[in-house]
Write a protein that holds these residues in place. Structure first.
Motif, PDB file in Angstrom:
ATOM      1  N   LEU A  32      36.998  -6.309  38.247  1.00 56.41           N
ATOM      2  CA  LEU A  32      37.000  -5.674  39.451  1.00 56.41           C
ATOM      3  C   LEU A  32      38.399  -5.543  40.235  1.00 56.41           C
ATOM      4  O   LEU A  32      39.158  -6.132  40.171  1.00 56.41           O
ATOM      5  N   ALA A  33      38.321  -4.675  41.124  1.00 55.61           N
ATOM      6  CA  ALA A  33      39.637  -4.113  41.765  1.00 55.61           C
ATOM      7  C   ALA A  33      39.803  -5.220  42.922  1.00 55.61           C
ATOM      8  O   ALA A  33      40.891  -5.626  43.512  1.00 55.61           O
ATOM      9  N   LEU A  34      38.737  -5.602  43.455  1.00 58.28           N
ATOM     10  CA  LEU A  34      38.741  -6.652  44.623  1.00 58.28           C
ATOM     11  C   LEU A  34      37.822  -7.976  44.027  1.00 58.28           C
ATOM     12  O   LEU A  34      37.001  -7.888  43.680  1.00 58.28           O
ATOM     13  N   ASP A  35      38.256  -9.078  44.838  1.00 62.45           N
ATOM     14  CA  ASP A  35      37.457 -10.225  44.731  1.00 62.45           C
ATOM     15  C   ASP A  35      36.445 -10.516  45.942  1.00 62.45           C
ATOM     16  O   ASP A  35      35.714 -11.466  45.742  1.00 62.45           O
ATOM     17  N   THR A  36      36.498  -9.509  46.939  1.00 63.62           N
ATOM     18  CA  THR A  36      35.429  -9.536  47.870  1.00 63.62           C
ATOM     19  C   THR A  36      34.759  -8.363  48.098  1.00 63.62           C
ATOM     20  O   THR A  36      35.304  -7.220  47.705  1.00 63.62           O
ATOM     21  N   ASP A  37      33.598  -8.137  48.711  1.00 61.42           N
ATOM     22  CA  ASP A  37      33.108  -6.962  48.999  1.00 61.42           C
ATOM     23  C   ASP A  37      33.793  -6.150  49.786  1.00 61.42           C
ATOM     24  O   ASP A  37      34.107  -6.607  51.002  1.00 61.42           O
ATOM     25  N   PRO A  38      34.097  -5.144  49.808  1.00 61.70           N
ATOM     26  CA  PRO A  38      34.975  -4.111  50.420  1.00 61.70           C
ATOM     27  C   PRO A  38      34.314  -3.824  51.913  1.00 61.70           C
ATOM     28  O   PRO A  38      34.990  -3.576  52.864  1.00 61.70           O
ATOM     29  N   VAL A  39      33.075  -3.928  51.906  1.00 56.55           N
ATOM     30  CA  VAL A  39      32.324  -3.409  53.117  1.00 56.55           C
ATOM     31  C   VAL A  39      32.036  -4.950  54.038  1.00 56.55           C
ATOM     32  O   VAL A  39      32.598  -4.855  55.033  1.00 56.55           O
ATOM     33  N   CYS A  40      31.451  -5.932  53.683  1.00 58.77           N
ATOM     34  CA  CYS A  40      31.204  -7.144  54.259  1.00 58.77           C
ATOM     35  C   CYS A  40      32.252  -8.044  54.034  1.00 58.77           C
ATOM     36  O   CYS A  40      32.178  -8.924  54.848  1.00 58.77           O
ATOM     37  N   LYS A  41      33.059  -7.982  53.153  1.00 52.97           N
ATOM     38  CA  LYS A  41      34.215  -9.049  52.869  1.00 52.97           C
ATOM     39  C   LYS A  41      33.795 -10.465  52.397  1.00 52.97           C
ATOM     40  O   LYS A  41      34.450 -11.284  52.452  1.00 52.97           O
ATOM     41  N   MET A  42      32.528 -10.262  51.942  1.00 57.06           N
ATOM     42  CA  MET A  42      31.960 -11.503  51.330  1.00 57.06           C
ATOM     43  C   MET A  42      32.600 -11.848  50.069  1.00 57.06           C
ATOM     44  O   MET A  42      32.638 -10.840  49.054  1.00 57.06           O
ATOM     45  N   PRO A  43      33.150 -12.907  49.543  1.00 59.83           N
ATOM     46  CA  PRO A  43      33.473 -13.042  48.210  1.00 59.83           C
ATOM     47  C   PRO A  43      32.232 -12.672  47.261  1.00 59.83           C
ATOM     48  O   PRO A  43      30.922 -13.015  47.441  1.00 59.83           O
ATOM     49  N   ILE A  44      32.468 -12.099  46.239  1.00 64.21           N
ATOM     50  CA  ILE A  44      31.527 -11.600  45.159  1.00 64.21           C
ATOM     51  C   ILE A  44      31.453 -12.607  43.888  1.00 64.21           C
ATOM     52  O   ILE A  44      30.667 -12.299  43.302  1.00 64.21           O
ATOM     53  N   GLU A  45      32.497 -13.345  44.006  1.00 61.83           N
ATOM     54  CA  GLU A  45      32.260 -14.296  42.598  1.00 61.83           C
ATOM     55  C   GLU A  45      31.040 -15.215  42.911  1.00 61.83           C
ATOM     56  O   GLU A  45      30.699 -15.779  43.642  1.00 61.83           O
ATOM     57  N   GLY A  46      30.026 -14.932  41.882  1.00 54.87           N
ATOM     58  CA  GLY A  46      28.835 -15.580  41.945  1.00 54.87           C
ATOM     59  C   GLY A  46      27.635 -14.973  42.809  1.00 54.87           C
ATOM     60  O   GLY A  46      26.543 -15.245  42.832  1.00 54.87           O
ATOM     61  N   HIS A  47      28.188 -13.977  43.360  1.00 54.18           N
ATOM     62  CA  HIS A  47      26.984 -13.040  44.131  1.00 54.18           C
ATOM     63  C   HIS A  47      27.145 -11.615  44.045  1.00 54.18           C
ATOM     64  O   HIS A  47      26.661 -10.708  44.714  1.00 54.18           O
ATOM     65  N   LEU A  48      27.810 -11.272  42.732  1.00 53.35           N
ATOM     66  CA  LEU A  48      28.109  -9.826  42.277  1.00 53.35           C
ATOM     67  C   LEU A  48      26.546  -9.260  42.200  1.00 53.35           C
ATOM     68  O   LEU A  48      25.679  -9.725  41.156  1.00 53.35           O
ATOM     69  N   SER A  49      26.245  -8.244  42.843  1.00 51.01           N
ATOM     70  CA  SER A  49      24.870  -7.448  42.852  1.00 51.01           C
ATOM     71  C   SER A  49      25.032  -6.028  42.364  1.00 51.01           C
ATOM     72  O   SER A  49      24.052  -5.550  41.526  1.00 51.01           O
ATOM     73  N   ASP A  50      26.044  -5.489  42.559  1.00 50.53           N
ATOM     74  CA  ASP A  50      26.305  -4.137  42.074  1.00 50.53           C
ATOM     75  C   ASP A  50      27.575  -3.672  41.944  1.00 50.53           C
ATOM     76  O   ASP A  50      28.335  -4.544  42.599  1.00 50.53           O
TER      77      ASP A  50
END
Length: 85
Positions: free
Chosen positions: A38-56
């Motif tokens: 992934l290009a970022l480790d956080t959701d670029p919209v809500c800034k939530m860390p996506i590790e463990g929460h990756l949905s799409d």
């Protein structure tokens, strides 16, 4: 004869279902590969860390972005330049 046809169809359906299911290990491997690229480790919209929460995910300008949910992905698709500043 009808009994043999029914049994054959039942077994054939079982084989199809078994072959189409992937193992939990393969799913975990796919998710791990996806997160590591992934290009970022956080959701670029809500800034939530996506590790463990990756949905799409979304491939945008040659980079893969991860999102915590589909709503954030859709928002990014509408206003991507806003979130990449």
């Amino acid at each position: 004869m009808l009994k043999n046809i029914s049994l054959s169809l039942f077994l054939f359906a079982g084989v199809l279902l078994t072959s189409s299911c992937s193992s939990p290990e393969k799913k975990a491997e796919k998710i791990t590969m996806e997160v590591s690229s992934l290009a970022l480790d956080t959701d670029p919209v809500c800034k939530m860390p996506i590790e463990g929460h990756l949905s799409d995910t979304l491939n945008f300008n040659g980079k893969i972005y991860g999102f915590c949910n589909t709503a954030c992905k859709k928002e990014f698709e509408k206003n991507s330049e806003t979130y990449l500043k």
